[in-house]
Design a protein around this motif. Structure first.
Motif, mmCIF file in Angstrom:
data_model
loop_
_atom_site.group_PDB
_atom_site.id
_atom_site.type_symbol
_atom_site.label_atom_id
_atom_site.label_comp_id
_atom_site.label_asym_id
_atom_site.label_seq_id
_atom_site.Cartn_x
_atom_site.Cartn_y
_atom_site.Cartn_z
ATOM 1 N N THR A 35 -37.566 5.765 -18.885
ATOM 2 C CA THR A 35 -36.207 5.851 -19.402
ATOM 3 C C THR A 35 -36.195 6.495 -20.776
ATOM 4 O O THR A 35 -37.242 6.569 -21.431
ATOM 5 C CB THR A 35 -35.607 4.437 -19.531
ATOM 6 N N PRO A 36 -35.035 6.940 -21.298
ATOM 7 C CA PRO A 36 -33.765 6.983 -20.564
ATOM 8 C C PRO A 36 -33.756 8.127 -19.550
ATOM 9 O O PRO A 36 -34.401 9.160 -19.776
ATOM 10 C CB PRO A 36 -32.730 7.218 -21.669
ATOM 11 N N LEU A 40 -28.469 10.011 -18.602
ATOM 12 C CA LEU A 40 -28.068 9.212 -19.756
ATOM 13 C C LEU A 40 -28.332 9.977 -21.055
ATOM 14 O O LEU A 40 -27.499 9.953 -21.977
ATOM 15 C CB LEU A 40 -28.811 7.880 -19.761
ATOM 16 N N LEU A 203 -29.199 -3.491 -24.124
ATOM 17 C CA LEU A 203 -29.254 -2.314 -23.256
ATOM 18 C C LEU A 203 -30.463 -1.442 -23.593
ATOM 19 O O LEU A 203 -30.609 -0.355 -23.048
ATOM 20 C CB LEU A 203 -27.963 -1.501 -23.389
ATOM 21 N N TRP A 207 -32.951 0.561 -20.278
ATOM 22 C CA TRP A 207 -32.575 1.969 -20.397
ATOM 23 C C TRP A 207 -33.391 2.742 -21.427
ATOM 24 O O TRP A 207 -33.106 3.898 -21.676
ATOM 25 C CB TRP A 207 -31.077 2.073 -20.710
ATOM 26 N N ALA A 243 -23.597 5.310 -25.065
ATOM 27 C CA ALA A 243 -24.614 4.734 -24.194
ATOM 28 C C ALA A 243 -24.141 3.426 -23.580
ATOM 29 O O ALA A 243 -24.337 3.176 -22.383
ATOM 30 C CB ALA A 243 -25.905 4.512 -24.986
ATOM 31 N N CYS A 247 -23.944 2.669 -19.642
ATOM 32 C CA CYS A 247 -24.936 1.754 -19.072
ATOM 33 C C CYS A 247 -24.333 0.542 -18.380
ATOM 34 O O CYS A 247 -25.054 -0.196 -17.699
ATOM 35 C CB CYS A 247 -25.912 1.296 -20.157
ATOM 36 N N ALA A 252 -24.732 3.110 -13.341
ATOM 37 C CA ALA A 252 -25.854 2.533 -14.069
ATOM 38 C C ALA A 252 -26.216 1.153 -13.533
ATOM 39 O O ALA A 252 -27.397 0.812 -13.425
ATOM 40 C CB ALA A 252 -25.525 2.461 -15.558
#
Length: 351
Positions: A35-36, A40, A203, A207, A243, A247, A252
């Motif tokens: 990730t991300p 994203l 988060l 992510w 974000a 998310c 997501a």
């Protein structure tokens, strides 16, 4: 550095991969490795055109509220869950805060920095580090617990945690890793029937946004107001707000749910590999339900240093109250990485 009884409460996994650890394969930090995702990163990059304006968190706050089926008055956006712990320590008027350990040490560090005397409830390995509600003092007016708990990877039943609620008590549940649990079973986020409940979500883990700093608090409106008054103006940046909104959206949430099942399968693969080191004295705390596992190993500090020499970073456990230098935390990674790590662990144990 905030220390207490020999525990460095401000030591976190990223210390293992700073400076001379930058070239190591990272099993010390509990951030998902892939990730991300591109979509994203592109969404966050698109927000940069609005940097001249002051951040406006209304859309992101509404998106988080919708994600959990709550009114926006029950949501506060923060610069990661760590900021939320500082706000709780500074804003709430409590007399006897208690932290359930072993767990993430930042809540206790923040409470101590705010001048509080902090009580501890130490869960025991012999009980599988599972919560015993009777161990929490009745007069505790603030109780902090993680679920699933970092570093033990134990997932406590939601009803067991909810049973800690009392009139006049704030019950803080750190659910930073709950979206890595398939179905988010045992989650309390979105519950409004538990008095004094405060749920923290991050988060940054699922992510890969640790460098962006974004999380949120779910609580009663009056608690949100108290915390908001303790925040500086514009505490969450425009890219972080972008974000957050992304998310918690349907795409997501579905992707995180898929990732949670993959993490569970990868964890099983890691646990199966670790089992072969049982004759060397390795034991796994559990059953593990998070994106990391906690292991006990004789001479763990020596093994950790040998692993560094072999190119691997793992998280020392002795900075967590309730643990000592025989404990290590290992992040769950993909099977190829895990197989290479298990080979390195075997070499470290032979040396």
């Amino acid at each position: 550095m905030r220390t207490d009884n020999g525990h460095d409460l401000r030591h976190h996994g990223d210390a293992e991969v700073r400076d001379d650890g930058g070239s190591l394969v990272d099993l010390a930090v509990n951030v998902r490795a892939d990730t991300p995702p591109v979509w994203l990163r592109e969404h966050i990059a698109a927000s940069l055109g609005g940097l001249a304006a002051y951040p406006d968190g209304r859309a992101a706050r509404a998106a988080v509220a919708a994600r959990h089926g709550l009114p926006v008055e029950r949501v506060l956006l923060t610069a990661g869950a760590a900021e939320a712990f500082v706000l709780l320590a500074r804003a709430l008027k409590v007399r006897r805060p208690v932290v359930v350990h072993p767990q993430f040490t930042e809540p206790e560090a923040a409470l101590r920095d705010a001048g509080h005397t902090v009580g501890r409830v130490l869960l025991r390995e012999t009980d599988g580090f599972r919560l015993e509600a009777a161990a929490v003092p009745e007069d505790a007016d603030l109780v902090v617990i993680g679920n699933p708990t970092n570093p033990t990877s134990v997932l406590h039943p939601a009803d067991t945690i909810a049973a800690l609620a009392r009139p006049g008590r704030v019950l803080v549940v750190d659910e930073a890793f709950m979206d890595a649990v398939p179905g988010e079973r045992e989650a309390l986020a979105g519950r409004v029937d538990v008095p004094g409940l405060v749920v923290l979500r991050s988060l940054t883990k699922t992510w890969g946004l640790a460098g962006l700093r974004i999380g949120y608090v779910l609580a009663a409106p009056e608690t949100i107001e108290d915390l908001q008054r303790a925040q500086p103006l514009w505490p969450v940046s425009t890219p972080a707000l972008a974000a957050a909104e992304a998310c918690v959206g349907p795409r997501a949430v579905a992707e995180a749910a898929h990732a949670a099942h993959r993490i569970a399968a990868d964890r099983t693969h890691l646990l199966t590999g670790l089992a072969r080191f049982g004759p060397a004295g390795l034991r796994v705390a559990g059953p593990a339900q998070g994106p990391f596992v906690l292991v006990r190993l004789p001479r763990a500090s020596t093994v950790r240093r040998r692993l560094r020499d072999l190119g691997w970073a793992v998280r020392r456990g002795d900075t967590f109250p309730g643990l000592d230098e025989e404990w290590l935390r290992l992040a769950v990674r993909d099977r190829r990485t895990t197989d290479a790590f298990l080979e390195a662990l075997g070499r470290a144990l032979e040396l």
